[in-house]
Structures are given as C-alpha cells and as structure tokens.
Design an enzyme around this catalytic site. Sequence first.
Site, PDB file in Angstrom:
ATOM      1  N   ASP A  39      -7.612  46.302  86.886  1.00 45.85           N
ATOM      2  CA  ASP A  39      -7.766  47.749  87.067  1.00 45.85           C
ATOM      3  C   ASP A  39      -7.569  48.131  88.531  1.00 45.85           C
ATOM      4  O   ASP A  39      -8.434  48.766  89.149  1.00 45.85           O
ATOM      5  CB  ASP A  39      -9.122  48.202  86.532  1.00 45.85           C
ATOM      6  CG  ASP A  39      -9.272  47.901  85.047  1.00 45.85           C
ATOM      7  OD1 ASP A  39      -8.232  47.787  84.366  1.00 45.85           O
ATOM      8  OD2 ASP A  39     -10.405  47.766  84.567  1.00 45.85           O
ATOM      9  N   THR A  62      -3.778  45.323  81.433  1.00 46.80           N
ATOM     10  CA  THR A  62      -3.389  46.377  82.377  1.00 46.80           C
ATOM     11  C   THR A  62      -3.779  47.756  81.859  1.00 46.80           C
ATOM     12  O   THR A  62      -3.907  47.979  80.645  1.00 46.80           O
ATOM     13  CB  THR A  62      -1.856  46.372  82.578  1.00 46.80           C
ATOM     14  OG1 THR A  62      -1.228  46.419  81.291  1.00 46.80           O
ATOM     15  CG2 THR A  62      -1.401  45.130  83.323  1.00 46.80           C
ATOM     16  N   HIS A  63      -3.980  48.674  82.838  1.00 51.03           N
ATOM     17  CA  HIS A  63      -3.962  50.118  82.567  1.00 51.03           C
ATOM     18  C   HIS A  63      -2.787  50.590  83.409  1.00 51.03           C
ATOM     19  O   HIS A  63      -2.948  50.993  84.551  1.00 51.03           O
ATOM     20  CB  HIS A  63      -5.262  50.784  83.042  1.00 51.03           C
ATOM     21  CG  HIS A  63      -6.432  50.559  82.155  1.00 51.03           C
ATOM     22  ND1 HIS A  63      -6.476  51.051  80.862  1.00 51.03           N
ATOM     23  CD2 HIS A  63      -7.597  49.912  82.346  1.00 51.03           C
ATOM     24  CE1 HIS A  63      -7.643  50.713  80.306  1.00 51.03           C
ATOM     25  NE2 HIS A  63      -8.341  50.010  81.185  1.00 51.03           N
ATOM     26  N   LYS A  95      -4.993  52.312  74.687  1.00 52.30           N
ATOM     27  CA  LYS A  95      -5.893  53.023  73.755  1.00 52.30           C
ATOM     28  C   LYS A  95      -5.241  54.282  73.166  1.00 52.30           C
ATOM     29  O   LYS A  95      -5.735  55.400  73.311  1.00 52.30           O
ATOM     30  CB  LYS A  95      -7.226  53.391  74.426  1.00 52.30           C
ATOM     31  CG  LYS A  95      -8.053  52.183  74.807  1.00 52.30           C
ATOM     32  CD  LYS A  95      -9.460  52.570  75.221  1.00 52.30           C
ATOM     33  CE  LYS A  95     -10.262  51.387  75.686  1.00 52.30           C
ATOM     34  NZ  LYS A  95      -9.808  50.841  76.997  1.00 52.30           N
ATOM     35  N   GLY A 100       0.964  59.144  64.473  1.00 50.97           N
ATOM     36  CA  GLY A 100       1.946  58.071  64.601  1.00 50.97           C
ATOM     37  C   GLY A 100       3.165  58.456  65.414  1.00 50.97           C
ATOM     38  O   GLY A 100       3.612  57.691  66.283  1.00 50.97           O
ATOM     39  N   THR A 102       3.602  60.686  67.794  1.00 50.96           N
ATOM     40  CA  THR A 102       3.311  60.807  69.233  1.00 50.96           C
ATOM     41  C   THR A 102       3.052  59.437  69.847  1.00 50.96           C
ATOM     42  O   THR A 102       3.536  59.129  70.941  1.00 50.96           O
ATOM     43  CB  THR A 102       2.107  61.747  69.444  1.00 50.96           C
ATOM     44  OG1 THR A 102       2.435  63.024  68.903  1.00 50.96           O
ATOM     45  CG2 THR A 102       1.753  61.891  70.915  1.00 50.96           C
ATOM     46  N   TYR A 204     -23.135  45.854  80.708  1.00 58.51           N
ATOM     47  CA  TYR A 204     -22.641  44.490  80.782  1.00 58.51           C
ATOM     48  C   TYR A 204     -23.529  43.484  80.059  1.00 58.51           C
ATOM     49  O   TYR A 204     -24.748  43.616  80.015  1.00 58.51           O
ATOM     50  CB  TYR A 204     -22.534  44.046  82.246  1.00 58.51           C
ATOM     51  CG  TYR A 204     -21.409  44.697  83.023  1.00 58.51           C
ATOM     52  CD1 TYR A 204     -20.083  44.563  82.620  1.00 58.51           C
ATOM     53  CD2 TYR A 204     -21.680  45.436  84.174  1.00 58.51           C
ATOM     54  CE1 TYR A 204     -19.053  45.139  83.343  1.00 58.51           C
ATOM     55  CE2 TYR A 204     -20.645  46.015  84.910  1.00 58.51           C
ATOM     56  CZ  TYR A 204     -19.343  45.871  84.487  1.00 58.51           C
ATOM     57  OH  TYR A 204     -18.323  46.439  85.210  1.00 58.51           O
ATOM     58  N   ARG A 223     -14.083  44.125  87.048  1.00 62.30           N
ATOM     59  CA  ARG A 223     -14.619  44.108  88.410  1.00 62.30           C
ATOM     60  C   ARG A 223     -15.239  42.783  88.804  1.00 62.30           C
ATOM     61  O   ARG A 223     -15.230  42.417  89.985  1.00 62.30           O
ATOM     62  CB  ARG A 223     -15.594  45.276  88.587  1.00 62.30           C
ATOM     63  CG  ARG A 223     -14.854  46.599  88.799  1.00 62.30           C
ATOM     64  CD  ARG A 223     -15.704  47.811  88.546  1.00 62.30           C
ATOM     65  NE  ARG A 223     -15.907  48.044  87.111  1.00 62.30           N
ATOM     66  CZ  ARG A 223     -16.539  49.103  86.615  1.00 62.30           C
ATOM     67  NH1 ARG A 223     -17.054  50.008  87.437  1.00 62.30           N
ATOM     68  NH2 ARG A 223     -16.650  49.245  85.299  1.00 62.30           N
TER      69      ARG A 223
HETATM   70  P1  BMP Z   1     -15.108  46.072  84.085  1.00 60.51           P
HETATM   71  O1  BMP Z   1     -15.333  44.591  83.764  1.00 60.51           O
HETATM   72  O2  BMP Z   1     -14.693  46.294  85.493  1.00 60.51           O
HETATM   73  O3  BMP Z   1     -16.243  46.954  83.673  1.00 60.51           O
HETATM   74  O4  BMP Z   1     -13.819  46.533  83.245  1.00 60.51           O
HETATM   75  C1  BMP Z   1     -13.815  46.576  81.849  1.00 60.51           C
HETATM   76  C2  BMP Z   1     -12.429  46.889  81.313  1.00 60.51           C
HETATM   77  O5  BMP Z   1     -12.488  46.872  79.891  1.00 60.51           O
HETATM   78  C3  BMP Z   1     -11.900  48.262  81.714  1.00 60.51           C
HETATM   79  O6  BMP Z   1     -10.507  48.160  81.901  1.00 60.51           O
HETATM   80  C4  BMP Z   1     -12.185  49.147  80.501  1.00 60.51           C
HETATM   81  O7  BMP Z   1     -11.221  50.150  80.338  1.00 60.51           O
HETATM   82  C5  BMP Z   1     -12.139  48.143  79.351  1.00 60.51           C
HETATM   83  N1  BMP Z   1     -13.031  48.469  78.213  1.00 60.51           N
HETATM   84  C6  BMP Z   1     -14.412  48.532  78.355  1.00 60.51           C
HETATM   85  O8  BMP Z   1     -14.952  48.308  79.441  1.00 60.51           O
HETATM   86  N2  BMP Z   1     -15.179  48.835  77.248  1.00 60.51           N
HETATM   87  C7  BMP Z   1     -14.667  49.085  76.030  1.00 60.51           C
HETATM   88  O9  BMP Z   1     -15.411  49.315  75.087  1.00 60.51           O
HETATM   89  C8  BMP Z   1     -13.272  49.002  75.879  1.00 60.51           C
HETATM   90  C9  BMP Z   1     -12.477  48.689  76.967  1.00 60.51           C
HETATM   91  O10 BMP Z   1     -11.172  48.581  76.816  1.00 60.51           O
END
Ligand code: BMP
Length: 252
Positions: A39, A62-63, A95, A100, A102, A204, A223
């Site tokens: 990210d 990736t985003h 995401k 469909g 679009t 987390y 992160r």
């Molecule tokens: P981080 O570990 O920095 O929090 O990043 C988590 C990644 O997972 C981000 O890219 C976020 O868009 C993605 N994500 C998430 O955190 N929770 C979800 O439920 C779905 C995700 O895609």
Amino acid sequence: EEKTRCSYEQKLKNAQHSVSKKLLETALAKQSNLIASADVTTTQELLELAEKVGPHIIALKTHIDIISDFEYEKTIVPLKALAAKHQFLLMEDRKFADIGNTQELQFTSGVFKITDWADFVTSQVIGGFESLDCFNNVGVVAIIGMSSKGTLTTNDYREEALKIALSHPNVIGGVSQNQLPDEILLFTPGVNLADSGDGKGQQYNTPEHVFKNLHTDFIIVGRGIYKAANAEEAAITYKNEGWKAYVNSLEK
Ligand code: BMP
C-alpha cells in the site's frame, strides 16, 4: 472432537482453478503463506518493496489506483518482471462492487488495464452471481467479511456472499475473518504482530490466531511489512510466523 484443518497438499489435490493450484504450489515450494500488501503510493516504492519481499511471499497485493505516478510501461512491466524473477503472483485488491458490465470496463479499460497483468483480483459479490462472469481469465477472491470495526458483513450477509462464492467457477477464495469451507481458499488481512488496531477502524490479529481459529490459508500483511524499518526482515518474520502457525494448526 474438533477436526484438524485441511493441508495445502489436500487443497492442491482438490483445486479446480489454475490460480488456486499456482498459489498452493508456490506456498509449498517457498514454505510461505504470506501475501504482502504493497500500500505504497509511488512506482519506486512499489518496485523496491517487491524486490525486497519478493523471495519470501507467494503474492504481492496491490491497490494500483493509489500509485500517483502510474504508467503501464514504468510500473507494470518491471513489476511483472519482479513477479517472474521471485516467483510470486500479483493480486489486485480492486474490490469491484458494481454491475457486471461496469466491472468488465473497470477490469479491462482505463489506464490500469488490470486484466493484462493481475493473476487474481478481489471483488465484492454485492452485484450478484453474474457480476463475476467478466473475470474469467483471472481468479477472483470474493469479499465475504471485512476486518474493520462496524463492517456490515453480518452473519446473514456472509452466508449469502459465500453461496455466490462457492457456486461461481471464477472464484478461488474469500477474504474473511471467519472460517470458510475447505473447498475455498481463505485469505485473511488484518494481521499484525505489534498492533491491535490503527485508530481508523482496522482490527488486527496475530498469525497464530488466524491459523488456529480460522484455519486461514494465506495471511495478508500491509503496514507490518512496508512500514517496518527493514521490510525484508519483517517479511521473513511474518513468513516464518505464518508457516509455524500453519504447521501448528495441522496438529490437534
Ligand atoms: P494493513 O496490514 O496495513 O492494515 O493492510 C491491510 C490490507 O488489507 C489493506 O490493503 C486493506 O485494503 C486490505 N483489507 C483489509 O485490511 N481488511 C479487509 O477486510 C479486506 C482487505 O482487503
């Protein structure tokens, strides 16, 4: 008695989709279940991260729309070369969440041309079964449940989302904070060894928790890796913690 989890070898034997097979083969070959979430917002940071963590991951998530200097030639061509060099897959976390037609345009057109380079993509299933038909050259990871506080992915929603995911041939897995059936691969973000949240709603868990309690297949770490002082060392730590937690979850 609680049943033990399904191993990668068992999942590989039952895998139908080429992308599921590739992911499971890569996991076994690298002894890794780690997906790094890149990210970062510049091409240079993206490529540097991919070079450092590439040997230790099975996929780079990736985003692509947050890369401020995106250029197909400058960003994607070298990224694909790094994926080939270090043997990881490219997971675009787009995401998709539309009808469909679009989604098909968003997938194939614009500057990102995701269809040309992503091995698999994430998609909401809010648009219904047929909205996923357009992804027939890649694997789809369906968003079943989210990790953020207050998410609307309730039990009922997840149950309905899972029905679509299990029945659609393009779907290889689901993103969830809950256990999923063995027929589908489980991808779990919201994994961090140091923090319990980010003050913006993210929640987390540890690798140990998600392998033991959710029987996840792959952890997604953002992160915890790209913000670390040494991203490569952090990737190795998450890789080792993830693999150890997987092996422990095979034993009952
Ligand atoms: P981080 O570990 O920095 O929090 O990043 C988590 C990644 O997972 C981000 O890219 C976020 O868009 C993605 N994500 C998430 O955190 N929770 C979800 O439920 C779905 C995700 O895609």
